[in-house]
Every structure is written in C-alpha cells, then in structure tokens.
Scaffold this motif. Sequence first.
Motif, PDB file in Angstrom:
ATOM      1  N   ALA A  27       0.812  -1.222   0.000  1.00 36.82           N
ATOM      2  CA  ALA A  27       0.000   0.000   0.000  1.00 36.82           C
ATOM      3  C   ALA A  27       0.843   1.270   0.000  1.00 36.82           C
ATOM      4  N   GLY A  28       2.065   1.191   0.497  1.00 33.43           N
ATOM      5  CA  GLY A  28       2.906   2.384   0.582  1.00 33.43           C
ATOM      6  C   GLY A  28       3.653   2.723  -0.698  1.00 33.43           C
ATOM      7  N   ILE A  29       3.529   1.910  -1.741  1.00 34.85           N
ATOM      8  CA  ILE A  29       4.230   2.164  -3.011  1.00 34.85           C
ATOM      9  C   ILE A  29       3.405   3.148  -3.839  1.00 34.85           C
ATOM     10  N   ALA A  30       3.966   4.317  -4.089  1.00 34.93           N
ATOM     11  CA  ALA A  30       3.239   5.378  -4.796  1.00 34.93           C
ATOM     12  C   ALA A  30       2.898   4.967  -6.225  1.00 34.93           C
ATOM     13  N   GLY A  31       1.637   5.174  -6.606  1.00 32.76           N
ATOM     14  CA  GLY A  31       1.203   4.938  -7.979  1.00 32.76           C
ATOM     15  C   GLY A  31       1.106   3.493  -8.395  1.00 32.76           C
ATOM     16  N   LEU A  32       1.199   2.563  -7.439  1.00 32.66           N
ATOM     17  CA  LEU A  32       1.185   1.139  -7.782  1.00 32.66           C
ATOM     18  C   LEU A  32      -0.158   0.715  -8.366  1.00 32.66           C
ATOM     19  N   VAL A  33      -0.107  -0.083  -9.447  1.00 31.66           N
ATOM     20  CA  VAL A  33      -1.296  -0.682 -10.034  1.00 31.66           C
ATOM     21  C   VAL A  33      -1.190  -2.186  -9.858  1.00 31.66           C
ATOM     22  N   GLN A  34      -2.264  -2.820  -9.412  1.00 33.64           N
ATOM     23  CA  GLN A  34      -2.264  -4.260  -9.185  1.00 33.64           C
ATOM     24  C   GLN A  34      -3.148  -4.940 -10.233  1.00 33.64           C
ATOM     25  N   ILE A  35      -2.583  -5.928 -10.925  1.00 30.10           N
ATOM     26  CA  ILE A  35      -3.294  -6.590 -12.015  1.00 30.10           C
ATOM     27  C   ILE A  35      -3.065  -8.089 -11.988  1.00 30.10           C
ATOM     28  N   SER A  36      -3.828  -8.769 -12.818  1.00 31.22           N
ATOM     29  CA  SER A  36      -3.533 -10.151 -13.167  1.00 31.22           C
ATOM     30  C   SER A  36      -3.479 -10.215 -14.684  1.00 31.22           C
ATOM     31  N   ALA A  37      -2.265 -10.318 -15.216  1.00 28.98           N
ATOM     32  CA  ALA A  37      -2.114 -10.351 -16.678  1.00 28.98           C
ATOM     33  C   ALA A  37      -2.757 -11.592 -17.268  1.00 28.98           C
ATOM     34  N   ALA A  38      -2.794 -12.685 -16.486  1.00 25.20           N
ATOM     35  CA  ALA A  38      -3.322 -13.949 -17.004  1.00 25.20           C
ATOM     36  C   ALA A  38      -4.819 -13.862 -17.301  1.00 25.20           C
ATOM     37  N   ASP A  39      -5.598 -13.254 -16.405  1.00 28.59           N
ATOM     38  CA  ASP A  39      -7.043 -13.178 -16.645  1.00 28.59           C
ATOM     39  C   ASP A  39      -7.538 -11.775 -16.974  1.00 28.59           C
ATOM     40  N   GLY A  40      -6.602 -10.813 -17.077  1.00 26.82           N
ATOM     41  CA  GLY A  40      -6.971  -9.465 -17.489  1.00 26.82           C
ATOM     42  C   GLY A  40      -7.567  -8.608 -16.396  1.00 26.82           C
TER      43      GLY A  40
END
Length: 459
Positions: free
Chosen positions: A352-365
């Motif tokens: 949570a402390g990482i600025a601008g972080l986006v969390q994704i799953s490339a496998a299922d989009g």
Amino acid sequence: MTNHFFNTDTIVALATASGTGAIAVIRLSGPEAITLTNSVFRGKDLRQQASHTIHFGTIRDKGKILDEVLVSLFIAPHSYTKENVVEISCHGSDFIVQQIVKLLLKKGARLANAGEFTKRAFLNGQFDLAQAEAVADLIASDSALSHDVAMKQMRGGFSQEIKRLRAELVHFASMIELELDFGEEDVEFADRDQLRALILNIQHIIRDLLKSFELGNVIKNGVPTVIVGKPNAGKSTLLNKLLNEEKAIVSDVPGTTRDFIEDEISIEGITFRFIDTAGLRETTDKVEAIGVERTMQKLSQSSLIIYLFDVTTTTPAELQSELEQLNPKERPLLPVANKIDEASPETLASFAGIAGLVQISAADGANLEVLKKALVERVNLGKLNTQQQTIVTNLRHVDSLNKTYTALDDVLNGIGLGMSGDLVAADIRRALYSLGEITGEITTDDLLDNIFTKFCIGK
C-alpha cells in the motif's frame, strides 16, 4: 512566397495506395491535364464540361479499351493545386493502373515527384507551409488525437497564431525603419515601452508553444513504453493481453524472451508503442545476455516505463530497491504488481505504501482498464483540448520558434542598452525571418525539397 507558380508541364501519379484493390485513383495536375485526359477518354468531351463534375467513359489506347472509368474534373483555380486537376477512378488492378499511367506519359505527362501535388498547392498560394506539412501529418495520423491536431493545423490554426505575432512585429519594424529615414531629426515613431511589452508577450506565447511540443510529439509519434521486470514476471502475458493477440511467447522457462517485441495500440486517442523486453537478471547464457543488454538500451530510449513484478515472490523492500535502480526521475515509471489472483490479501496490502502502484492479473486481465487509465495519466496530457489549444508537433517549427525567441531577447537587450534603431531593427528582422520560415513566407529550395520529398508520390 509567390502566390501563383505557373508550370508548363502536367504531372501524373497514382493517388491511392499501390496494390490490388476495388478501385485506384490516378491524379493529373497541370495546364494540359484535361486536354491530355480527353485525348484518351471516350465519353463526353471533357474540355466542354464544368468544374467539379464526374463523367463515365472508357480509357482507350488506339481503340483498345483499357478500362471503364469515372473521370472527376477540377478546373483551375478551383482545385487542390489551383491548376487543372483530373482524377481518374479505375479498377484497382496494378496492371490496369500501369497501362493507363504509361498511356498518359506517352501523351505528354510526366511522373510526379514525391509531394509535388502539395508543393504546387503551396507555391500557388492554396495554403502556407505549416498547413502543407499538416497534410502529411494528417495522412500519417493513427489515433484520434493525432488526427485532431493535424486537422486543426491543416485548417490554419497554428499558422494564424504565427501570422498574428508576425504582423504585430512588422508594425514596429516599419516604425523603426521610418525613424532611420529621419535619423538627423532625432524622432521616435516606435514607442520603446510598447515594443518591450509586445516582445515580452510574444515570448510568453512562444514559451507556451514550445512547451506544447512535448505533448505534440507524444500525440504525433506515440509513447515508447518499455515493459521491464525480472524473468517470469508476466511481461509477455501482459503484452499479449494489451494487444489482444499472441504476439509474444509465454513460457514458465526463465529467459524465454531473448530480444524485444514491439507493437502499438491506441488508448484514449494516444498511441502507445509497447516494447516487451528480456527479463532483467544476471545470466551466463550469451544470447540471453545480449537480450538483457538490449533491454537496457530500450530503457534509455523510452518515454515511459512499466516495471512489472511478481507480487507473490517480491517484497515491498525489494521492489523499492529495484525501482531506484531504474532511475525513475529520468522518465515516468509505473510500478505494476502482477499475479494478484495468486496472492493473499495480506500480501497485496503490504504494498500500500508504493506510490502509484497498479495491481493486475495479466493472465485473466483483471484491472487491465485501471492500468490503461494509469498509463494515460502518466503521459500527463492534462486537460488537453485539441480543438482550442495550439499544439506544436514539428521539430522544424520548434527550431524556428527557438531562433525567434533568441532574436527577441537581443531586441530587449538592445532596448535596455539604448542601442540605435538600425541595430534594434536588425534583430527584429531576424525574428521576423524565423517566424516566416514556419509559414513559408521565407523559404529556400533546399527547405522545400526536404519537406515535400517526405510525402508520398501521389500527394
């Protein structure tokens, strides 16, 4: 620039893309365009027809029918080039096109040079040089924003801005020149305070135009976006998802991507050129090592970096260290956590402390749309209005604007030092010259050749 450039020759070229298609358009321009076409056309007498009319008939060579065609007439000066222009729409066979063009050449036309139709339009005063360059940009536009900007420039938006600045400078230059005619009487027709205020205002406008080039370059050429990360972070999977095709090889074997793979998509009107690179790691494999070296080269050439990492095998501290090694201050960097479908809620919360972080799953989009929105925000176009805002997209214009700004600085320095009118006038003339280079009021043959030879033949 002369407003009327009279040619004695008639040029011909294929105006549509080469290759087999439903139709092809062959364009002629010049004094004999209509007469020459009429000599091989069987239908109405084209010499007796009105401008902006279309006529059905056949093209014949000594009685042999080459094709059934539609002939469009544009009589000077009501045409693209302000010359007589004919456009022959025939069937899109390469053989048919070649036969018709050969016949027209035999009748007295010559093959057009690259960009010669647009060059004639410019020389005949149809539009200025900046608008002519916008024609090429419009043809090359591959996104909504690049189309909007090119269309505005072709319709004279940027040119009007430059001409307005130049007209204001011309007024003061003429007043100073008038002073020189009365040199012995010590009169001052050009108010120096007003001149200083004008120059400061023009410099402010030029700074805004120069600042817009960063955005204009993005809109025109796209954003080189490098996807980097350790092996097996999912870079190739992400690229495939973004492109909606199996562009990159996906494998659990580390080091599968040995070279870079590049393709582009448009997101909210902006073209992103995505580059999937070899994983960043130390390796004894010579081929893979070359791939890693090329990754570093692509990093230095990029405008935006996506740093993709496996959230299940990376700690926040490791991520911070890896991001610092990439020198994010040099260019925008977007950290992207992949494989969120395999991670626990506690693991995801730890980042949570990482600025601008986006969390994704490339496998299922998962969250792919969130990633796309973040990419657009990183480009920092702000509240861009391509219909209202004047945007510079051409490096030649940037050079001329910089030279104008420098000349205006010299004018201000001259006024401050109380220099004589002839020296101040010389610096204003330099500024006028540089502004005139943009619109083509000041041109050289070398400049025109450099610009128009970059066009396609039929334009």
